[in-house]
Motif scaffolding. Structure first.
Motif, PDB file in Angstrom:
ATOM      1  N   LEU A   1      14.145  72.839 -20.058  1.00  8.66           N
ATOM      2  CA  LEU A   1      14.402  73.879 -20.826  1.00  8.66           C
ATOM      3  C   LEU A   1      15.804  74.922 -19.654  1.00  8.66           C
ATOM      4  O   LEU A   1      16.753  75.123 -20.285  1.00  8.66           O
ATOM      5  CB  LEU A   1      13.606  75.133 -20.837  1.00  8.66           C
ATOM      6  N   ASP A   2      15.563  74.618 -18.575  1.00 10.28           N
ATOM      7  CA  ASP A   2      16.357  75.322 -17.523  1.00 10.28           C
ATOM      8  C   ASP A   2      17.659  74.595 -17.575  1.00 10.28           C
ATOM      9  O   ASP A   2      18.943  75.210 -17.537  1.00 10.28           O
ATOM     10  CB  ASP A   2      15.779  75.288 -16.010  1.00 10.28           C
ATOM     11  N   SER A   3      17.780  73.362 -17.791  1.00  7.55           N
ATOM     12  CA  SER A   3      19.047  72.531 -17.819  1.00  7.55           C
ATOM     13  C   SER A   3      19.737  72.897 -19.002  1.00  7.55           C
ATOM     14  O   SER A   3      21.070  72.707 -18.932  1.00  7.55           O
ATOM     15  CB  SER A   3      18.667  71.101 -17.814  1.00  7.55           C
ATOM     16  N   VAL A   4      19.324  73.201 -20.077  1.00  6.89           N
ATOM     17  CA  VAL A   4      19.844  73.660 -21.483  1.00  6.89           C
ATOM     18  C   VAL A   4      20.526  75.497 -21.509  1.00  6.89           C
ATOM     19  O   VAL A   4      21.435  75.710 -21.318  1.00  6.89           O
ATOM     20  CB  VAL A   4      19.014  73.591 -22.628  1.00  6.89           C
ATOM     21  N   LEU A   5      19.293  76.164 -20.826  1.00  8.41           N
ATOM     22  CA  LEU A   5      19.642  77.539 -20.820  1.00  8.41           C
ATOM     23  C   LEU A   5      20.708  78.063 -19.729  1.00  8.41           C
ATOM     24  O   LEU A   5      21.004  79.145 -19.880  1.00  8.41           O
ATOM     25  CB  LEU A   5      18.344  78.296 -20.772  1.00  8.41           C
TER      26      LEU A   5
ATOM     27  N   ASP B   1      27.958  79.396 -28.689  1.00  6.85           N
ATOM     28  CA  ASP B   1      26.779  80.038 -29.232  1.00  6.85           C
ATOM     29  C   ASP B   1      25.984  79.057 -29.489  1.00  6.85           C
ATOM     30  O   ASP B   1      26.057  78.105 -30.446  1.00  6.85           O
ATOM     31  CB  ASP B   1      27.356  80.722 -30.373  1.00  6.85           C
ATOM     32  N   ILE B   2      24.978  79.056 -28.853  1.00  8.98           N
ATOM     33  CA  ILE B   2      23.967  77.767 -28.908  1.00  8.98           C
ATOM     34  C   ILE B   2      22.606  78.281 -29.602  1.00  8.98           C
ATOM     35  O   ILE B   2      22.343  79.509 -28.999  1.00  8.98           O
ATOM     36  CB  ILE B   2      23.580  76.844 -27.787  1.00  8.98           C
ATOM     37  N   GLU B   3      21.610  77.427 -30.014  1.00  7.59           N
ATOM     38  CA  GLU B   3      20.269  77.734 -30.368  1.00  7.59           C
ATOM     39  C   GLU B   3      19.462  76.551 -29.615  1.00  7.59           C
ATOM     40  O   GLU B   3      20.007  75.408 -29.665  1.00  7.59           O
ATOM     41  CB  GLU B   3      20.007  78.047 -31.739  1.00  7.59           C
ATOM     42  N   VAL B   4      18.360  76.893 -29.251  1.00  7.12           N
ATOM     43  CA  VAL B   4      17.380  75.866 -28.833  1.00  7.12           C
ATOM     44  C   VAL B   4      16.105  75.963 -29.642  1.00  7.12           C
ATOM     45  O   VAL B   4      15.538  77.055 -29.771  1.00  7.12           O
ATOM     46  CB  VAL B   4      16.628  76.131 -27.372  1.00  7.12           C
ATOM     47  N   ILE B   5      15.691  74.994 -30.327  1.00  7.30           N
ATOM     48  CA  ILE B   5      14.758  74.833 -31.171  1.00  7.30           C
ATOM     49  C   ILE B   5      13.606  73.774 -30.555  1.00  7.30           C
ATOM     50  O   ILE B   5      13.831  72.534 -30.725  1.00  7.30           O
ATOM     51  CB  ILE B   5      14.958  74.256 -32.723  1.00  7.30           C
TER      52      ILE B   5
ATOM     53  N   VAL C   1      17.866  83.113 -28.330  1.00 10.68           N
ATOM     54  CA  VAL C   1      18.401  81.775 -27.996  1.00 10.68           C
ATOM     55  C   VAL C   1      17.388  80.555 -28.559  1.00 10.68           C
ATOM     56  O   VAL C   1      17.742  79.687 -29.295  1.00 10.68           O
ATOM     57  CB  VAL C   1      18.677  81.424 -26.799  1.00 10.68           C
ATOM     58  N   LEU C   2      16.002  81.032 -27.959  1.00  9.64           N
ATOM     59  CA  LEU C   2      14.976  79.959 -28.180  1.00  9.64           C
ATOM     60  C   LEU C   2      14.067  80.189 -29.310  1.00  9.64           C
ATOM     61  O   LEU C   2      13.400  81.359 -29.337  1.00  9.64           O
ATOM     62  CB  LEU C   2      14.117  79.772 -26.786  1.00  9.64           C
TER      63      LEU C   2
END
Length: 753
Positions: free
Chosen positions: A21-25, A32-36, A60-61
């Motif tokens: 998760l850290d590597s994405v956030l 503009d991203i979202e994490v599902i 975001v998540l």
């Protein structure tokens, strides 16, 4: 509308989920991203971790919790829930590399591609390697012809691929629910459904191969019968999806790998000496439909040994298959026997026997004549050809990782009072921020060895990698603390420090001066290093800061640089390292014993926590607690952090001896005390005699932090007693006295102070 949706299926990966998760956030992205994240009824703490991140990143998540139906179903749900123009699928035990999202997205926009294929790195047992499936990518290109596009069929993993969401949905490209090897058919269908595919010649994702028997990756469970059947179904579907494109080049490239993949299910058995014809018969029947379907295609580029087995399966010749399997098994057994034999011969080689039987004095004499350290040939050539410069000093601190420690404060004193001397500082990876320095050299470089050969003075707080020096070179070993943990030849348990004793002994033969903070240290250093040379018991230069007239200005500068308001109290957590969590050669993982969430929720509101981990420890990620907690492990000078701290939390680190000069409270968080003393290192001073409370649980630690005034007053007498014993020479003039004595003894200059 979001630019990119990162879909992360989650199951039983609590050990790796935060890093994922850290590597994405923490991507430095303009997008503009979202994490599902889709939790597949994970039995561990993964859902708890997801909810914690969701509270920190609510916009975001997104977390979807589903009954355990498999990763394929989870990914399908993520794709349908996504709002981004593009989809990137990331396994929860893998992680993105920096700048990956922007690089993939920019490539997709520039080329108008529906799929962008990036490169991968594989991480196995803490070792990185390239991935055969993406090694063919040698440049960023648009794959405009079937001959170019056929290469992508080597890799049917979804890792490192950015795909347009509307393309996936409109072409009905989803995974088969419940399938383990579902990515193969999914990616094969995507490949054959568009001609708009581009490559990115950049590593974008790290694919983790888990090989622990208790935590295997799903696709590494090759010995399980269900896994083989699922894999055969997946390979058949991949074949059918690829065949639908009616392009023979695609099929040929697909089968270079896919025709061999079933055979790989046999290797784990054979490596464990488990070979039976009954097992081969079951395998032959399980793979019959697949090889019957594709046997009409000529398969090229098969490895010779595996190729015999694969071709016998294509020909549907059972007994030929048995024969080639048995020969391959014999090949494996022979190689295992050869490896064991060679290992045994190496173990009892004359060189090894001499090393075991020869007296230690003889071995040391041999190494003095013929050293074996890295770069010794380069260093010796410079020693014999370089004239010494009497005014040149080489400084190194913590293997060149920082501008800090006793070497820093000696350097500053040298620049103030002895301007005729010139300084060379050693750095490890990046040059350091240093004033009054003539030059910086990278550790291990030719320039580094040349500087060591040329300089009259060496200053270090750990060790140089060379085992010799010129007779007229003066080596000042400053060391880095009064010892609480046992050192060198005093260590009674095995471990990295005990194993390094002989190296430390060889290093100490080069020392001309060894600095000591007090008589207690002097006695220990004589014994643990077997050092008979000159020990300067003058205090530590790092502690001159406590008496500096500039102390208030220094504290304000440090607080300003860290963004700490004047109204906040500062608590510094600075633990030592432990050798039970190695990540590589002399790099260790931090123990997961500090509950950042509990601290943020329960610690006094006017307290800021600073985290300063040992230079051998890889600092953990904070995961969104930055408002109450700050990571300062990359702050070079620990002494400046001690100066602003209203309380120190440590464990078995010698740092508390220096902090005694502040006369502020100290708390010892010794959560693994019994284990540490039994299996790592014992102490010179009993933990129950230390000048502060020793706590073993995090709740106790929080209670003590809530009572800092009581801790300060309750241990005042002990702190005074310790300060009198261990800090009698820390009066602000240690660096001045040390330089005066060294230069006077070496006749470098006439000391005028």
């Amino acid at each position: 509308m979001k630019a990119v949706s990162i879909v992360i299926p989650v199951y039983n990966t609590e050990l790796f989920l935060e890093e994922c998760l850290d590597s994405v956030l923490e991507q430095e992205t303009k997008l503009d991203i979202e994490v599902i994240c889709i939790n597949d009824e994970s039995p561990d703490n993964s859902l708890k971790i997801l909810h914690r991140y969701q509270r920190t990143f609510p916009n975001v998540l997104k977390v979807i919790d589903q009954p355990n139906t498999g990763g394929a179903t989870a990914i399908n749900r993520g794709i349908l829930a996504a709002r981004g123009d593009f989809i990137l699928i990331l396994d929860s035990d893998d992680y993105l590399l920096p700048d990956s999202l922007d690089s993939l997205y920019d490539r997709a926009i520039v080329t108008d591609a529906k799929i962008v294929v990036g490169k991968m790195l594989k991480l196995t047992n803490n070792v990185f390697s390239s991935v055969e499936e993406t090694d063919w990518i040698s440049g960023s290109a648009v794959l405009s012809t079937p001959k170019q596009r056929c290469q992508i069929f080597i890799s049917k993993m979804y890792h490192g691929k950015l795909m347009r969401r509307d393309f996936l949905v409109s072409e009905n490209i989803f995974m088969k629910d419940g399938q383990i090897y579902a990515d193969g058919p999914f990616v094969a269908k995507a490949y054959t459904s568009t001609s708009s595919i581009a490559t990115l010649n950049k590593d974008v994702v790290v694919w983790r191969k888990r090989e622990s028997s208790n935590n295997l990756s799903i696709t590494d469970r090759k010995k399980e019968a269900r896994t083989l059947l699922d894999h055969m179904e997946s390979l058949s579907m991949s074949w059918q999806n690829t065949a639908s494109a009616n392009e023979s080049l695609y099929l040929e490239k697909l089968l270079e790998f896919d025709s061999r993949r079933p055979v790989w299910h046999l290797f784990p058995f054979w490596l464990e000496r488990d070979f039976s014809f009954k097992q081969l018969s079951r395998f032959y029947e399980a793979t019959a439909d697949y090889y019957s379907m594709v046997r009409h295609t000529q398969v090229k580029n098969l490895p010779r040994a595996e190729g015999f087995i694969v071709r016998s399966l294509f020909r549907r010749n059972r007994y030929e298959f048995y024969l080639f399997c048995y020969l391959y098994y014999c090949r494996i057994r022979y190689r295992q026997f050869r490896a064991r034999t060679r290992a045994g011969l190496r173990k009892y080689s004359p060189k090894k026997l001499l090393g075991k039987l020869a007296p230690i004095g003889l071995k040391r004499a041999y190494r003095k004549i013929k050293p074996n350290y890295a770069g010794h040939d380069i260093f010796r050539s410079y020693l014999s050809s370089t004239e010494r410069d009497d005014n040149l000093v080489v400084f190194e601190s913590f293997f060149g990782k920082s501008y800090s420690g006793n070497p820093k404060y000696i350097h500053q004193e040298l620049a103030r009072h002895y301007p005729e001397f010139r300084s060379v500082w050693v750095y490890n990876k990046q040059p350091l921020d240093i004033l009054n320095c003539e030059k910086q050299v990278r550790r291990g470089s030719d320039e580094y060895f040349q500087a060591l050969a040329k300089s009259k003075y060496w200053v270090n707080n750990i060790q140089f990698p060379v085992h010799e020096k010129a007779d007229d070179t003066v080596y000042i070993q400053t060391w880095h603390g009064t010892p609480l943990k046992k050192l060198g030849w005093d260590i009674e348990v095995s471990g990295p420090e005990a194993g390094a004793r002989e190296k430390a002994y060889r290093e100490s033969r080069n020392w001309d001066y060894l600095l000591s903070q007090n008589s207690y240290s002097t006695e220990i250093f004589r014994r643990c290093f077997k050092f008979g040379g000159k020990i300067l018991e003058q205090g530590y230069p790092i502690n001159d800061i406590w008496s500096s007239p500039e102390l208030d200005r220094i504290k304000q500068r440090v607080k300003d640089s860290l963004g700490i308001p004047a109204s906040k109290r500062v608590v510094l957590y600075a633990p030592t390292w432990r050798d039970n969590n190695p990540l590589g050669n002399w790099i260790y993982k931090a123990d997961d014993v500090f509950d950042y969430e509990a601290w943020s929720r329960n610690a006094p509101s006017d307290v800021v926590l600073l985290l300063k981990f040992h230079h051998l420890v890889l600092p953990p990620r904070l995961n969104g607690y930055e408002q109450r907690i700050m990571s300062v492990s990359d702050y070079d000078d620990t002494q400046e952090l001690l100066a602003i701290a209203d309380c120190l939390i440590t464990d078995y680190s010698s740092i508390f001896f220096d902090y005694l000069n502040s006369d502020r409270p100290i708390i010892y968080y010794a959560y693994d005390l019994a284990e540490y003393q039994d299996s790592t290192r014992d102490m010179y001073v009993s933990m129950d005699q230390l000048p502060g409370p020793v706590v073993t649980s995090f709740s106790e630690l929080l209670d003590r932090v809530d009572q800092l005034e009581e801790v300060a007053t309750g241990f005042q007498d002990l702190r005074d007693e310790f300060a009198a014993k261990f800090c009698p020479n820390d009066d602000g003039s240690a660096a001045n006295r040390i330089l005066g004595e060294i230069f006077k003894a070496s006749n470098a200059i006439e000391h005028a102070h």
